[in-house]
Enzyme design. Structure first.
Site, PDB file in Angstrom:
ATOM      1  N   ARG A  65      26.529  23.235  19.997  1.00  0.00           N
ATOM      2  CA  ARG A  65      26.743  22.704  21.352  1.00  0.00           C
ATOM      3  C   ARG A  65      26.615  23.832  22.371  1.00  0.00           C
ATOM      4  O   ARG A  65      26.482  24.989  22.011  1.00  0.00           O
ATOM      5  CB  ARG A  65      28.112  22.020  21.456  1.00  0.00           C
ATOM      6  N   CYS A 120      21.281  27.127  29.471  1.00  0.00           N
ATOM      7  CA  CYS A 120      21.424  28.252  30.390  1.00  0.00           C
ATOM      8  C   CYS A 120      21.786  27.688  31.757  1.00  0.00           C
ATOM      9  O   CYS A 120      21.096  26.792  32.260  1.00  0.00           O
ATOM     10  CB  CYS A 120      20.088  29.007  30.446  1.00  0.00           C
ATOM     11  N   ASN A 156      32.295  20.390  29.311  1.00  0.00           N
ATOM     12  CA  ASN A 156      33.407  20.728  28.423  1.00  0.00           C
ATOM     13  C   ASN A 156      33.461  22.225  28.232  1.00  0.00           C
ATOM     14  O   ASN A 156      32.485  22.839  27.798  1.00  0.00           O
ATOM     15  CB  ASN A 156      33.230  20.062  27.051  1.00  0.00           C
ATOM     16  N   GLU A 157      34.591  22.816  28.569  1.00  0.00           N
ATOM     17  CA  GLU A 157      34.860  24.236  28.316  1.00  0.00           C
ATOM     18  C   GLU A 157      33.663  25.119  28.675  1.00  0.00           C
ATOM     19  O   GLU A 157      33.016  25.718  27.803  1.00  0.00           O
ATOM     20  CB  GLU A 157      35.278  24.469  26.864  1.00  0.00           C
ATOM     21  N   GLU A 187      43.659  19.370  26.153  1.00  0.00           N
ATOM     22  CA  GLU A 187      43.607  19.328  24.687  1.00  0.00           C
ATOM     23  C   GLU A 187      44.823  20.089  24.159  1.00  0.00           C
ATOM     24  O   GLU A 187      44.966  21.286  24.424  1.00  0.00           O
ATOM     25  CB  GLU A 187      42.327  19.997  24.165  1.00  0.00           C
ATOM     26  N   GLU A 233      33.982  20.001  12.619  1.00  0.00           N
ATOM     27  CA  GLU A 233      35.436  20.078  12.804  1.00  0.00           C
ATOM     28  C   GLU A 233      36.212  19.216  11.811  1.00  0.00           C
ATOM     29  O   GLU A 233      37.324  18.773  12.089  1.00  0.00           O
ATOM     30  CB  GLU A 233      35.782  19.758  14.264  1.00  0.00           C
ATOM     31  N   GLN A 234      35.628  18.992  10.627  1.00  0.00           N
ATOM     32  CA  GLN A 234      36.323  18.137   9.655  1.00  0.00           C
ATOM     33  C   GLN A 234      37.642  18.730   9.185  1.00  0.00           C
ATOM     34  O   GLN A 234      38.519  18.006   8.714  1.00  0.00           O
ATOM     35  CB  GLN A 234      35.415  17.824   8.463  1.00  0.00           C
ATOM     36  N   MET A 235      37.828  20.062   9.314  1.00  0.00           N
ATOM     37  CA  MET A 235      39.097  20.663   8.910  1.00  0.00           C
ATOM     38  C   MET A 235      40.089  20.767  10.080  1.00  0.00           C
ATOM     39  O   MET A 235      41.126  21.415   9.966  1.00  0.00           O
ATOM     40  CB  MET A 235      38.857  22.052   8.304  1.00  0.00           C
ATOM     41  N   HIS A 236      39.765  20.169  11.202  1.00  0.00           N
ATOM     42  CA  HIS A 236      40.642  20.174  12.386  1.00  0.00           C
ATOM     43  C   HIS A 236      41.493  18.919  12.360  1.00  0.00           C
ATOM     44  O   HIS A 236      40.973  17.810  12.326  1.00  0.00           O
ATOM     45  CB  HIS A 236      39.776  20.199  13.645  1.00  0.00           C
TER      46      HIS A 236
HETATM   47  C1  GAL Z   1      38.023  22.986  22.047  1.00  0.00           C
HETATM   48  C2  GAL Z   1      36.892  22.042  22.392  1.00  0.00           C
HETATM   49  C3  GAL Z   1      36.954  20.773  21.569  1.00  0.00           C
HETATM   50  C4  GAL Z   1      37.190  21.093  20.135  1.00  0.00           C
HETATM   51  C5  GAL Z   1      38.476  21.870  20.022  1.00  0.00           C
HETATM   52  C6  GAL Z   1      38.885  22.186  18.610  1.00  0.00           C
HETATM   53  O1  GAL Z   1      37.676  24.297  22.333  1.00  0.00           O
HETATM   54  O2  GAL Z   1      36.927  21.693  23.743  1.00  0.00           O
HETATM   55  O3  GAL Z   1      35.741  20.082  21.709  1.00  0.00           O
HETATM   56  O4  GAL Z   1      36.127  21.838  19.625  1.00  0.00           O
HETATM   57  O5  GAL Z   1      38.329  23.070  20.714  1.00  0.00           O
HETATM   58  O6  GAL Z   1      40.095  22.881  18.573  1.00  0.00           O
END
Ligand code: GAL
Length: 657
Positions: free
Chosen positions: A103, A107, A141-142, A318, A366-369
């Site tokens: 992601r 630029c 996002n971020e 978040e 991010e399956q381990m999140h």
């Molecule tokens: C943030 C991001 C999210 C996700 C999350 C995981 O930095 O905005 O999309 O990746 O971290 O902790």
């Protein structure tokens, strides 16, 4: 005070959505953020939009009276777009384009991508801008995540040249500002200037600083374009962006000037593992997170979007709900911490705490999140605690009128992105990390029980009793004026005023324009290798230690309050101004700050490292960051509203003052 969650309907079969929405509502959540990575589902092919699924997702949430925070999807441009505009990719410092497949692969300076960003923003806002479920927006996002602010693309180079021409007007002015006579770096025209990458050794520091300033302005401009479209097509809905922790690659104050609400993404355990804490601290705080990491950012982001009374509007967009996947080590929080982090955010004035994410995804990066739900849809521990906060908020709201409380603190800690870039470009010692120093000083203030506003160098300073400059390498004229006019106690950490705006040594030597206030001149600086420790003593014999950095002060019009064992002032005082000549240990900073706070008429406490107390309007909130109970009766606490004077492990207590 509201709870929310980040949700990805596109990750799940449609027949789960209604039940998901019902469970969110039952848990006490009222806001759901969606859409920030859904571009490939919104527009599967150029110009062909598939709105049906998103219509249905939004309607499903709306049917449960959940408010939707809708995002522009620009953080994840789809493959077809990258293939059509390969030069929209950012280019790294080695000159290599960054690839598709994760992601943020764009630029900020690419005009082709900027046009696409405006186009998709217009499409999404045009369709949903007036939908009754849509209550707020998030841009992208971020910004900057995964090292994406600086890009060495051809577009960035051309933009940088134009930016320099506007800033300096003539090439002679630029040559002077950068000191290009050094090493025969002189330029004859703006079109000769490259980006400061791939140089044989260190590139010119003023050149590097201007590149950062330019890149930051590009983020501001990118965001501003989206905000303008959202305001046009979705009037009355606040526009936000989710900033990150310990992240300084662009000037967040400048971006926030275009937003209604600042939000940030709080991952206390991930930050504890990934940033500058010592190995011992990483173990000690592995399951609670360092107590001051969340609040440092709460207090920073509260200072971004101020209302007419100067009170900050901010959310946690978040919130870590359990273990994450991206830190070097990913411990599980102690039971109770998700609730504690939520209350801590409210105690610092958050309007919303929104958990990331609803259900853990069994596939992809991010399956381990963790999520509030396990991949099998059962409740994870974080959900149990979120629901508990939901119930507590309902119960307390009836009794206190919690809503609309805002925080104003008596202490200001100045946070200056430009000055932090200067220190990164010229650290002078491998472990001189100005951001860490700012955090350590903040932590010392919090240990004294003080509430802190972290403010922009442009902020009004008139109401503060104590002002701290932890890393103010450059002091602009208008900041100098506000400091001189204020009656506050002032604490200057090392390197204050050490550079001009062009990143030169000031003619009068550091602390430059602060010299008249501080009464000191810095004759010489030294950075100290790990293990090198200097002892610092006050008149009463109490010692502290200093490492990493020390300065030799000439006292022109100041007295020494503490001295290095080897001689010379370590802390110098002139009236209400204290100058500190070294990177002190925690005890040393507390000593200096306690004295300054007392001179400012502020009461201080001596809190254990794992206990933190915050004031929110007439509420006092205590948080216990440990697995042991702790006794706590804060000064002024009258009527207990939640918990009591003995805080359980990971416990929270709230009193009316
Ligand atoms: C943030 C991001 C999210 C996700 C999350 C995981 O930095 O905005 O999309 O990746 O971290 O902790």
């Amino acid at each position: 005070m509201k709870l929310g969650v980040c949700y990805y309907p596109e990750h799940w079969p449609q027949d789960l959505w209604a039940e998901d929405a019902r469970r969110m509502r039952a848990m006490g959540l009222s806001l759901v953020r969606i859409g920030e990575f859904a571009w490939s589902r919104i527009e599967p092919e150029p110009g062909r939009f598939d709105w049906a699924w998103l219509d249905r997702a939004i309607d499903t949430l709306h049917a449960q009276q959940l408010g939707v925070v809708l995002c522009t999807p620009t953080a994840t441009p789809p493959k077809w777009l990258v293939d059509a505009h390969p030069d929209m990719l950012a280019v790294d410092a080695q000159g290599r384009p960054r690839g598709f497949g994760s992601r943020r692969h764009y630029c900020f300076s690419s005009e082709a991508f900027r046009e696409q960003s405006r186009r998709i923003t217009r499409e999404v806002a045009g369709r949903y801008g007036r939908h009754p479920a849509v209550v707020a927006w998030q841009t992208d996002n971020e910004y900057g995540c995964h090292d994406t602010v600086l890009s060495a693309s051809a577009a960035a180079q051309a933009g940088f040249r134009r930016w320099l021409a506007r800033r300096y007007g003539s090439i002679e002015a630029l040559n002077r500002a950068w000191g290009t006579v050094f090493w025969s770096q002189e330029y004859r025209g703006f079109d000769e200037i490259d980006l400061p990458v791939l140089t044989v050794t260190e590139a010119n520091p003023s050149h590097r600083l201007d590149w950062r300033r330019y890149a930051s302005d590009e983020v501001v401009a990118f965001n501003r374009e989206q905000v303008g479209i959202l305001r046009e097509l979705s009037p009355g809905r606040p526009v936000s962006h989710n900033f990150m922790g310990f992240f300084t690659e662009f000037n967040h104050h400048d971006v926030a000037a275009d937003l209604d609400v600042a939000t940030w993404d709080s991952y206390p355990l991930g930050f504890t593992q990934n940033f500058f804490l010592t190995p011992e601290e990483k173990v000690r705080w592995a399951r609670t997170g360092h107590p001051d990491i969340p609040s440092y950012h709460h207090d920073l982001y509260r200072g971004m979007c101020l209302d007419a009374q100067g009170r900050g509007r901010w959310w946690v967009m978040e919130q870590q709900p359990g273990p994450v996947n991206w830190a070097q080590w990913n411990p599980a929080p102690l039971d109770g911490m998700v609730r504690l982090w939520t209350w801590q955010a409210f105690a610092h004035g958050a309007e919303v705490v929104s958990y990331f994410r609803w259900r853990q995804a069994p596939f992809a990066q991010e399956q381990m999140h963790s999520g509030l739900l396990r991949p099998d849809s059962a409740l994870a521990q974080g959900a149990v605690e979120a629901a508990q906060v939901g119930a507590e908020l309902r119960e307390l709201a009836g009794r206190t009128g919690l809503d609309g409380l805002r925080v104003r603190a008596p202490v200001a800690l100045v946070f200056d992105y430009d000055a932090l870039w200067m220190s990164r470009i010229q650290p002078q010692g491998a472990d001189y990390n100005a951001l860490e120093l700012s955090f350590r000083i903040y932590s010392a203030l919090r240990g004294l029980g003080l509430d802190v506003d972290i403010v922009s160098p442009r902020a009004a300073l008139g109401t503060y009793r104590l002002i701290v400059l932890p890393a103010q390498l450059h002091v602009a004229d208008d900041l100098l004026q506000r400091l001189a006019q204020s009656a506050a106690q002032l604490v200057l950490a090392p390197r204050a005023g050490a550079k001009t705006a062009e990143l030169h040594i000031p003619a009068e030597l550091p602390p430059g324009p602060l010299g008249a206030l501080s009464g000191v001149v810095v004759e010489r600086v030294a950075s100290l290798p790990p293990g090198w420790v200097e002892t610092v003593r006050w008149a009463d014999g109490a010692p502290a230690t200093a490492g990493r950095w020390r300065e030799d002060f000439e006292l022109r019009d100041a007295q020494a309050e503490a001295c290095f064992d080897v001689g010379r002032a370590a802390v110098a005082r002139r009236g209400r101004v204290r100058s500190v000549a070294a990177w002190l240990d925690a005890a040393g900073w507390q000593r200096v700050l306690r004295a300054a706070a007392q001179d400012a008429g502020l009461a201080t406490a001596d809190l254990p490292e794992s206990l933190r107390i915050s004031r929110l309007g007439d509420l006092i909130v205590a948080c216990n960051f440990s697995d042991q109970p702790v006794a706590c009766t804060p000064a002024g606490a009258r009527q207990p509203l939640l918990g009591n004077d003995t805080l359980a492990p990971c416990g929270v207590a709230v009193w009316k003052a």
